[in-house]
Design a protein around this motif. Structure first.
Motif, mmCIF file in Angstrom:
data_model
loop_
_atom_site.group_PDB
_atom_site.id
_atom_site.type_symbol
_atom_site.label_atom_id
_atom_site.label_comp_id
_atom_site.label_asym_id
_atom_site.label_seq_id
_atom_site.Cartn_x
_atom_site.Cartn_y
_atom_site.Cartn_z
ATOM 1 N N PHE A 254 33.045 39.538 40.832
ATOM 2 C CA PHE A 254 33.482 38.141 40.908
ATOM 3 C C PHE A 254 32.636 37.254 39.999
ATOM 4 C CE2 PHE A 254 35.627 39.097 45.073
ATOM 5 C CZ PHE A 254 36.887 38.656 44.692
ATOM 6 N N SER A 255 31.333 37.511 39.963
ATOM 7 C CA SER A 255 30.468 36.735 39.080
ATOM 8 C C SER A 255 30.820 36.986 37.621
ATOM 9 C CB SER A 255 28.994 37.076 39.340
ATOM 10 O OG SER A 255 28.599 36.676 40.637
ATOM 11 N N LEU A 256 31.057 38.248 37.263
ATOM 12 C CA LEU A 256 31.414 38.573 35.885
ATOM 13 C C LEU A 256 32.742 37.940 35.482
ATOM 14 C CD1 LEU A 256 30.356 42.330 35.851
ATOM 15 C CD2 LEU A 256 29.392 40.539 34.387
ATOM 16 N N LEU A 257 33.694 37.931 36.380
ATOM 17 C CA LEU A 257 34.986 37.316 36.084
ATOM 18 C C LEU A 257 34.843 35.823 35.820
ATOM 19 C CD1 LEU A 257 37.164 39.202 38.699
ATOM 20 C CD2 LEU A 257 37.565 39.189 36.224
ATOM 21 N N SER A 258 33.914 35.189 36.514
ATOM 22 C CA SER A 258 33.673 33.761 36.304
ATOM 23 C C SER A 258 32.963 33.505 34.984
ATOM 24 C CB SER A 258 32.838 33.200 37.457
ATOM 25 O OG SER A 258 32.552 31.832 37.255
ATOM 26 N N ILE A 259 32.010 34.367 34.649
ATOM 27 C CA ILE A 259 31.234 34.187 33.422
ATOM 28 C C ILE A 259 32.032 34.589 32.187
ATOM 29 C CG2 ILE A 259 29.173 34.974 32.177
ATOM 30 C CD1 ILE A 259 27.852 35.415 34.922
ATOM 31 N N LEU A 260 32.842 35.653 32.305
ATOM 32 C CA LEU A 260 33.548 36.235 31.156
ATOM 33 C C LEU A 260 35.062 36.224 31.385
ATOM 34 C CD1 LEU A 260 31.250 39.361 30.656
ATOM 35 C CD2 LEU A 260 31.152 37.218 29.368
ATOM 36 N N PRO A 261 35.674 35.066 31.442
ATOM 37 C CA PRO A 261 37.129 35.034 31.694
ATOM 38 C C PRO A 261 37.930 35.757 30.612
ATOM 39 C CG PRO A 261 36.325 32.887 30.976
ATOM 40 C CD PRO A 261 35.124 33.714 31.259
ATOM 41 N N GLU A 262 37.366 35.824 29.383
ATOM 42 C CA GLU A 262 38.075 36.508 28.306
ATOM 43 C C GLU A 262 38.122 38.019 28.521
ATOM 44 O OE1 GLU A 262 33.728 36.420 27.188
ATOM 45 O OE2 GLU A 262 35.187 35.069 28.143
ATOM 46 N N SER A 263 37.275 38.523 29.422
ATOM 47 C CA SER A 263 37.248 39.963 29.712
ATOM 48 C C SER A 263 37.927 40.286 31.040
ATOM 49 C CB SER A 263 35.797 40.461 29.736
ATOM 50 O OG SER A 263 35.168 40.243 28.500
ATOM 51 N N LYS A 264 38.745 39.397 31.520
ATOM 52 C CA LYS A 264 39.362 39.559 32.839
ATOM 53 C C LYS A 264 40.114 40.869 32.964
ATOM 54 C CE LYS A 264 42.716 37.381 35.974
ATOM 55 N NZ LYS A 264 43.596 36.195 36.198
ATOM 56 N N ALA A 265 40.937 41.201 31.979
ATOM 57 C CA ALA A 265 41.760 42.411 32.074
ATOM 58 C C ALA A 265 40.884 43.657 32.172
ATOM 59 C CB ALA A 265 42.696 42.502 30.867
ATOM 60 N N ASP A 266 39.852 43.735 31.359
ATOM 61 C CA ASP A 266 38.967 44.904 31.387
ATOM 62 C C ASP A 266 38.196 44.993 32.706
ATOM 63 O OD1 ASP A 266 39.728 45.664 28.850
ATOM 64 O OD2 ASP A 266 38.064 44.632 27.867
ATOM 65 N N LEU A 267 37.741 43.850 33.208
ATOM 66 C CA LEU A 267 36.992 43.857 34.460
ATOM 67 C C LEU A 267 37.877 44.253 35.637
ATOM 68 C CD1 LEU A 267 34.871 40.629 33.874
ATOM 69 C CD2 LEU A 267 33.974 42.959 34.092
ATOM 70 N N LEU A 268 39.115 43.752 35.646
ATOM 71 C CA LEU A 268 40.024 44.104 36.740
ATOM 72 C C LEU A 268 40.398 45.588 36.663
ATOM 73 C CD1 LEU A 268 42.403 41.010 36.917
ATOM 74 C CD2 LEU A 268 40.549 41.624 38.472
ATOM 75 N N ARG A 269 40.527 46.088 35.465
ATOM 76 C CA ARG A 269 40.810 47.518 35.308
ATOM 77 C C ARG A 269 39.642 48.357 35.840
ATOM 78 N NH1 ARG A 269 41.149 47.493 30.262
ATOM 79 N NH2 ARG A 269 43.284 46.738 30.212
ATOM 80 N N GLN A 270 38.433 47.909 35.533
ATOM 81 C CA GLN A 270 37.238 48.612 36.012
ATOM 82 C C GLN A 270 37.152 48.555 37.535
ATOM 83 O OE1 GLN A 270 33.623 47.165 34.236
ATOM 84 N NE2 GLN A 270 32.305 48.316 35.627
ATOM 85 N N ALA A 271 37.402 47.375 38.094
ATOM 86 C CA ALA A 271 37.360 47.238 39.554
ATOM 87 C C ALA A 271 38.458 48.071 40.205
ATOM 88 C CB ALA A 271 37.505 45.769 39.946
ATOM 89 N N GLY A 272 39.581 48.176 39.538
ATOM 90 C CA GLY A 272 40.686 48.946 40.080
ATOM 91 C C GLY A 272 40.428 50.428 40.104
ATOM 92 N N MET A 273 39.409 50.899 39.392
ATOM 93 C CA MET A 273 39.039 52.307 39.403
ATOM 94 C C MET A 273 37.783 52.564 40.224
ATOM 95 S SD MET A 273 39.873 53.523 35.469
ATOM 96 C CE MET A 273 38.717 52.376 34.735
#
Length: 288
Positions: A254-273
């Motif tokens: 959640f912190s990373l998503l707030s700091i790096l909104p441009e990386s949202k897709a990659d972060l959600l993919r990582q969390a999804g795995m």
């Protein structure tokens, strides 16, 4: 009454230097001497680098264990020994100052303390505080007791401002700052003459309850969203990758998503795995 210390010192010192200075003093129970040396806390507050270094160090430690602090709002002990502690307090903005969330962050609760402390504004616009004075000689500290108070001040703890709070008699309430603010405290042990730490009804000045210390770890992640650098991102990514507890990994995401909104897709993919169904479902439900 609460004492505002007039100080315009511009010199900067490191945290270790301030700790060494405090450890060398033999008069920490002498209020007049503490006030005369208050400029040293101002010098620490003039250093705008040391606290972010400390926060990143705390994130590194999260990989080993949960960082536990006490008191609300989120706070971190920078140093502690038998005679004093140095603490940083994070004052997070809050859109609804009368909500339960605001209360959980330490706002809107009229209270006193069972210890003396010196505080200095360090970062941000500073929180608003309203201070009243009571006669500690005329109170017992029991729940239901009504105390007599006198208004003292309505002020902001702006960067560099120093204030000394006395145990029991200085009653105050804080309200959210406009943006993230940080204060640095020099705290003394519980005073032998102090009563229980109390919350008061500001309309009737009746003691409503005794306040117990509270522990929080989520504050560190909340602060990282607002105060960070490249090292912060690296530590958060390491926590999201490696921490053993799913809830801690999710907070890092959640912190990373707030700091790096441009990386949202990659972060959600990582969390999804993630290996935990808790993390996978949490992010699927929040970002579906």
């Amino acid at each position: 009454m609460t004492i505002t210390v007039d100080c315009s010192d511009k010199e900067q010192i490191e945290l270790e230097e301030y700790i060494d200075f405090c450890r060398s003093q033999t008069h920490l129970s002498d209020r007049d001497r503490v006030l005369s040396d208050a400029y040293m806390l101002r010098r620490l507050a003039n250093n705008k680098r040391f606290f972010l270094d400390f926060l990143n160090g705390q994130l590194r430690r999260v990989l080993q264990y949960d960082v536990k602090t006490d008191f609300t709002p989120p706070s971190f002990y920078l140093f502690s020994c038998d005679t004093f502690s140095v603490r940083a307090v994070l004052w997070l903005p809050c859109d609804e100052p009368d909500s339960e969330d605001a209360t959980s962050l330490g706002y809107g609760v009229t209270h006193n303390h069972h210890f003396d402390f010196l505080t200095c504004g360090y970062y941000g616009p500073g929180y608003r505080t309203i201070v009243h004075l009571c006669d500690k000689r005329r109170m017992t500290g029991l729940v239901g007791e009504q105390v007599e108070t006198a208004f003292q001040d309505d002020t902001l703890l702006t960067p560099g401002k120093l204030m000394f709070y006395r145990h029991t008699e200085d009653i105050h309430v804080q309200y959210p700052p406009e943006s993230l603010s940080v204060s640095i405290n020099l705290i003394f042990p519980s005073h032998p003459e102090a009563l229980e730490q109390c919350a008061f009804d500001p309309e009737t000045w009746v003691i409503t309850r005794h306040l117990d210390p509270m522990r929080t770890t989520t504050g560190l992640f909340q602060v990282a969203r607002l105060l960070h650098n490249e090292q912060t991102v690296e530590q958060l990514q390491a926590i999201a990758d490696k921490h053993c507890h799913p809830r801690v990994r999710s907070m890092a995401y959640f912190s990373l998503l707030s700091i790096l909104p441009e990386s949202k897709a990659d972060l959600l993919r990582q969390a999804g795995m993630d290996s935990s169904s808790f993390v996978r479902k949490l992010f699927a439900s929040n970002f579906s």
